[in-house]
Design a protein around this motif. Structure first.
Motif, PDB file in Angstrom:
ATOM      1  N   TYR A 489       0.602  -1.642  -0.263  1.00 45.97           N
ATOM      2  CA  TYR A 489      -0.129   0.326  -0.312  1.00 45.97           C
ATOM      3  C   TYR A 489       0.980   1.530  -0.029  1.00 45.97           C
ATOM      4  O   TYR A 489       0.827   2.384   0.033  1.00 45.97           O
ATOM      5  CB  TYR A 489      -0.945   0.112   1.350  1.00 45.97           C
ATOM      6  CG  TYR A 489      -1.978  -1.327   1.530  1.00 45.97           C
ATOM      7  CD1 TYR A 489      -3.348  -0.707   0.752  1.00 45.97           C
ATOM      8  CD2 TYR A 489      -1.803  -1.742   1.932  1.00 45.97           C
ATOM      9  CE1 TYR A 489      -3.990  -2.349   0.703  1.00 45.97           C
ATOM     10  CE2 TYR A 489      -2.233  -3.653   1.986  1.00 45.97           C
ATOM     11  CZ  TYR A 489      -3.646  -3.226   1.748  1.00 45.97           C
ATOM     12  OH  TYR A 489      -4.308  -4.315   1.611  1.00 45.97           O
ATOM     13  N   VAL A 490       1.674   1.208   0.687  1.00 46.86           N
ATOM     14  CA  VAL A 490       2.921   2.525   0.871  1.00 46.86           C
ATOM     15  C   VAL A 490       3.455   2.506  -0.369  1.00 46.86           C
ATOM     16  O   VAL A 490       3.750   3.839  -1.219  1.00 46.86           O
ATOM     17  CB  VAL A 490       4.016   2.420   2.124  1.00 46.86           C
ATOM     18  CG1 VAL A 490       4.832   3.380   2.049  1.00 46.86           C
ATOM     19  CG2 VAL A 490       2.897   1.492   3.676  1.00 46.86           C
ATOM     20  N   TRP A 502      -2.767  13.224  -5.747  1.00 51.04           N
ATOM     21  CA  TRP A 502      -3.161  13.111  -3.928  1.00 51.04           C
ATOM     22  C   TRP A 502      -4.272  12.076  -3.256  1.00 51.04           C
ATOM     23  O   TRP A 502      -4.370  11.928  -1.629  1.00 51.04           O
ATOM     24  CB  TRP A 502      -3.164  14.404  -2.828  1.00 51.04           C
ATOM     25  CG  TRP A 502      -1.945  15.075  -3.271  1.00 51.04           C
ATOM     26  CD1 TRP A 502      -1.392  16.003  -4.586  1.00 51.04           C
ATOM     27  CD2 TRP A 502      -0.452  14.726  -2.795  1.00 51.04           C
ATOM     28  NE1 TRP A 502      -0.351  16.629  -4.477  1.00 51.04           N
ATOM     29  CE2 TRP A 502       0.333  15.679  -3.453  1.00 51.04           C
ATOM     30  CE3 TRP A 502       0.374  14.241  -2.144  1.00 51.04           C
ATOM     31  CZ2 TRP A 502       1.816  15.357  -2.788  1.00 51.04           C
ATOM     32  CZ3 TRP A 502       0.946  14.199  -1.599  1.00 51.04           C
ATOM     33  CH2 TRP A 502       2.653  14.573  -2.428  1.00 51.04           C
ATOM     34  N   GLU A 503      -5.498  12.753  -4.143  1.00 54.03           N
ATOM     35  CA  GLU A 503      -7.098  12.070  -3.190  1.00 54.03           C
ATOM     36  C   GLU A 503      -6.815  10.496  -3.266  1.00 54.03           C
ATOM     37  O   GLU A 503      -7.006  10.028  -2.533  1.00 54.03           O
ATOM     38  CB  GLU A 503      -8.168  12.310  -4.521  1.00 54.03           C
ATOM     39  CG  GLU A 503      -8.255  13.887  -4.453  1.00 54.03           C
ATOM     40  CD  GLU A 503      -9.816  14.330  -5.169  1.00 54.03           C
ATOM     41  OE1 GLU A 503      -9.804  13.606  -5.946  1.00 54.03           O
ATOM     42  OE2 GLU A 503      -9.846  15.364  -5.264  1.00 54.03           O
ATOM     43  N   ASP A 504      -6.276  10.316  -4.527  1.00 55.82           N
ATOM     44  CA  ASP A 504      -5.896   8.544  -4.434  1.00 55.82           C
ATOM     45  C   ASP A 504      -5.073   8.242  -3.591  1.00 55.82           C
ATOM     46  O   ASP A 504      -5.227   6.690  -2.940  1.00 55.82           O
ATOM     47  CB  ASP A 504      -5.190   8.029  -6.022  1.00 55.82           C
ATOM     48  CG  ASP A 504      -6.560   8.654  -7.439  1.00 55.82           C
ATOM     49  OD1 ASP A 504      -7.479   8.352  -7.095  1.00 55.82           O
ATOM     50  OD2 ASP A 504      -5.673   8.816  -7.803  1.00 55.82           O
ATOM     51  N   ALA A 505      -3.843   8.438  -3.059  1.00 56.36           N
ATOM     52  CA  ALA A 505      -3.292   8.885  -2.130  1.00 56.36           C
ATOM     53  C   ALA A 505      -3.870   7.980  -0.548  1.00 56.36           C
ATOM     54  O   ALA A 505      -3.422   7.524   0.249  1.00 56.36           O
ATOM     55  CB  ALA A 505      -2.161   9.321  -1.898  1.00 56.36           C
ATOM     56  N   ALA A 506      -4.855   8.763  -0.498  1.00 53.19           N
ATOM     57  CA  ALA A 506      -5.680   9.840   0.426  1.00 53.19           C
ATOM     58  C   ALA A 506      -6.730   8.098   0.917  1.00 53.19           C
ATOM     59  O   ALA A 506      -6.952   8.020   1.552  1.00 53.19           O
ATOM     60  CB  ALA A 506      -6.424  10.506   0.791  1.00 53.19           C
ATOM     61  N   LEU A 510      -6.524   5.752   3.517  1.00 49.48           N
ATOM     62  CA  LEU A 510      -8.264   5.617   4.007  1.00 49.48           C
ATOM     63  C   LEU A 510      -8.371   3.498   4.329  1.00 49.48           C
ATOM     64  O   LEU A 510      -9.335   2.941   5.026  1.00 49.48           O
ATOM     65  CB  LEU A 510      -9.089   6.098   3.479  1.00 49.48           C
ATOM     66  CG  LEU A 510     -10.815   6.008   4.429  1.00 49.48           C
ATOM     67  CD1 LEU A 510     -10.584   6.079   5.927  1.00 49.48           C
ATOM     68  CD2 LEU A 510     -12.119   6.819   3.668  1.00 49.48           C
ATOM     69  N   ASP A 511      -8.159   2.902   3.185  1.00 50.26           N
ATOM     70  CA  ASP A 511      -8.556   1.502   2.413  1.00 50.26           C
ATOM     71  C   ASP A 511      -7.898   1.097   4.253  1.00 50.26           C
ATOM     72  O   ASP A 511      -8.093  -0.357   4.996  1.00 50.26           O
ATOM     73  CB  ASP A 511      -7.957   1.341   1.400  1.00 50.26           C
ATOM     74  CG  ASP A 511      -8.908   0.014   0.841  1.00 50.26           C
ATOM     75  OD1 ASP A 511      -9.844  -0.547   1.520  1.00 50.26           O
ATOM     76  OD2 ASP A 511      -8.110  -0.657   0.110  1.00 50.26           O
TER      77      ASP A 511
END
Length: 655
Positions: A489-490, A502-506, A510-511
């Motif tokens: 994930y990281v 950034w939205e996809d990373a956030a 969250l997942d």
């Protein structure tokens, strides 16, 4: 008629003893009186049986098995006292089966055939011949098997590598009410350790406690080994600490267990405590201690461990030599590893392969090829592990053409079928070189399902070359294989961050939180003053931390004067650049390096080990620090070695 039969027995026994002590041979045969007695010419049968039993036992125990069998053939009526010794002698012959079958056939005609001693001896003989089915049939003839008989069958299975059947037999034995003796407990605990059967092993240990045999160093050591193999470190240590006596084997088991189960500090503490108590370590214990030093990157502690063994033992013992070469290489001292390798008088394939791998992981690709050529000239046959070392070396140095050539030759010239590890090396090599589609196709063409290591190699290439689309596909495969591994994930989150997604990373973070997947914290450690010092971001527990931060600030100013700009895109969070820079300054490897600069003498090499991959910014910064301080800085991460000298790295910025 003989009026004093006892005198003849005594005289025969005394003269026979003298012959046995001096060595039975054609020129030194059994005394005539003994032969006459055994032919039944002088004494009653009951006295002959006593003497024959004595003679057989003496001959068999003296290793004179052919003489024992010749003697047994003279007996008109062998008994349950003589047959076990004859069967024991038969089992010691180079080809025991013909004689054993004759004795078996002879025993069937006798009332003593069902005697448990006779049947157990038959069982052992068939087991020695590898005829486990015959041994089992003999065992099944026993109406009430004794502990010795059960143990013989369990040992027979173990000696032929059928450990699961040995454990199943042990369960049957305990279910039947068998009470273990020391030998039984040791054998069963050992079998349970081999198949990692903790439940059965603990049941055996409880039975041993009821029988009062857990104080035996052999039983307790077997229990320690069981717990270590099952990863139960606390239980292993509890048994170890309660042992009234500890020999070198028990100490060595704990040292090796700690080292192999990821507790290198505890392994070394125990290793040095062992010496403080005057127990001399054997080669396996020293190898375990060196393995712990290897894991920690603790070169000085490794040198201390080496000091307890004579130098000749390393040069003549491939086990010790391999451990020492591996320790030096993985602590970044390839030169010392090479010296040991060159001086070793006994080099098996494992020693050669260890040197190949050691050179490969430190970026000496061309030297690896030369060593492999020398290996073949010496008559050593390359094996599958040799090619893993070669291919890993190619991956670390970007030698794509050489890697393809060796992979092809391995199959076509050496007729070695590639394992998944070989495919993983090739995927790693191609991915690092930016040949992502070729690497992906190789995964699809593999004759086996790709594991997490193979997919992880491709994901690493996606990060280097910023292919977010392929990385997403790879991550889906990885999540199926290891859904609790936060590293996957990281890495994808870093790819998103580097692409300003950034939205996809956030969403990904969250997942992770929803699934309860926690990120593995990065930490680095160094050895100084016989102690391992550990550092991680945000941890201020070290007593020199204020000075460490001050030192980093000083280095930061000097690096900026040289044109250094922090590589803020490696920070995965969407925060201001100033905050990103502050985060980068305090990465664990930088903290460790600053500590060493404060604590070691000018000009002394710095060795740092990190549990995760060194980031791009730290790699750039450490190159500059090596130039500013005129220090050699060796950093080993979870992927490879980086040797920084005068502003350059041994990896040539390829990792």
């Amino acid at each position: 008629m003989i009026h004093q039969p006892g005198a003849f027995v005594f005289a025969a026994a005394a003269s026979t003893r003298r012959v046995l002590l001096s060595g039975l041979s054609p020129s030194n045969p059994l005394p005539p009186l003994t032969v006459r007695l055994l032919h039944g010419r002088l004494l009653r049968l009951d006295l002959i049986a006593d003497l024959s039993h004595f003679l057989l036992r003496a001959l068999s125990s003296s290793g004179l098995h052919l003489h024992a069998l010749s003697l047994h053939s003279l007996f008109p009526d062998p008994s349950h006292l003589t047959l076990p010794f004859a069967l024991k002698s038969a089992s010691r012959l180079p080809n025991p089966l013909p004689v054993g079958e004759q004795l078996h056939a002879r025993s069937l005609k006798l009332p003593s055939h069902s005697n448990p001693h006779v049947l157990t001896s038959l069982l052992n003989l068939y087991a020695k011949c590898g005829l486990l089915d015959h041994a089992r049939r003999v065992f099944d003839e026993m109406p009430c098997p004794s502990t010795v008989s059960w143990t013989a069958l369990i040992a027979a299975y173990m000696n032929t590598g059928r450990d699961r059947e040995a454990v199943a037999t042990a369960r049957d034995a305990f279910a039947s009410g068998m009470r273990p003796d020391i030998f039984t407990a040791v054998r069963v605990l050992t079998a349970c350790a081999r198949v990692v059967d903790l439940d059965t092993g603990e049941a055996v240990w409880r039975a041993a406690e009821r029988e009062g045999i857990t104080s035996s160093v052999f039983v307790a050591t077997a229990a320690v080994d069981l717990y270590l193999k099952c990863g139960e470190m606390a239980k292993a240590r509890e048994v170890f600490d309660k042992m009234p006596e500890k020999d070198a084997v028990a100490w060595g088991a704990m040292v090796g267990g700690y080292a192999s189960n990821g507790h290198p500090r505890e392994a070394l503490e125990l290793f040095f405590a062992m010496q403080a108590q005057g127990v001399r370590p054997d080669c396996y214990t020293v190898a375990g201690a060196l393995s712990a030093c290897t894991r920690l990157g603790a070169l000085d502690l490794g040198r201390q461990a080496v000091g307890v063994v004579d130098e000749d033992e390393f040069l003549d013992n491939p086990i010790l030599g391999t451990a020492l070469i591996n320790m030096y290489a993985k602590c970044g001292s390839t030169g010392e590893a090479w010296v040991v390798f060159q001086q070793m008088r006994k080099k098996d394939i494992i020693v050669w392969n260890t040197m190949v791998s050691g050179l490969g992981m430190t970026g000496h690709g061309k030297t690896v090829f030369a060593l492999v050529g020398q290996m073949e000239k010496s008559g050593m046959k390359l094996n599958d592990n040799t090619f893993i070392g070669i291919l890993c070396s190619c991956a670390h140095t970007g030698l794509v053409k050489d890697g393809r050539r060796y992979f092809h030759n391995m199959i076509e010239l050496y007729h070695i079928i590639p394992r998944i590890e070989h495919y993983g090396c090739m995927v790693d090599l191609l991915s690092r070189a930016g040949l992502l589609q070729e690497a992906h196709q190789l995964i699809n063409d593999m004759p086996m399902q790709a594991n997490a290591v193979v997919w992880g190699a491709l994901l690493g290439g996606c990060k280097i070359h910023r292919d977010a689309e392929l990385a997403e596909h790879v991550l889906k495969q990885l999540i199926l294989l290891e859904p609790r591994n936060s590293g996957n994930y990281v890495m994808l989150s870093n790819i998103y961050s580097n692409s300003n997604r950034w939205e996809d990373a956030a969403k990904l973070r969250l997942d992770m939180k929803t699934k309860g997947v926690e990120k593995v914290h990065a930490y680095s450690w160094v050895e100084f003053g016989g102690k391992v010092h550990e550092f991680c971001v945000g941890d201020k527990s070290h007593p020199l931390m204020d000075q460490i931060y001050k030192k980093l600030d000083e280095l930061g100013m000097l690096m900026k004067n040289m044109g250094y700009k922090p590589t803020t895109d490696v920070v995965m969070f969407d925060v201001e650049d100033e905050e990103k820079e502050q985060t980068l300054v305090h990465h664990s490897e930088k903290l460790a390096i600053a500590f060493c600069l404060l604590s070691t003498q000018q000009g002394q090499a710095i060795r740092v080990t990190k549990n995760l991959r060194v980031c791009t910014d730290c790699h750039t910064a450490i190159k500059l620090i090596s130039r500013i301080t005129h220090r050699e800085i060796i950093v080993r991460d979870n992927n490879r070695f980086h040797c920084f000298r005068d502003g350059c790295c041994s990896c040539n910025d390829y990792w």
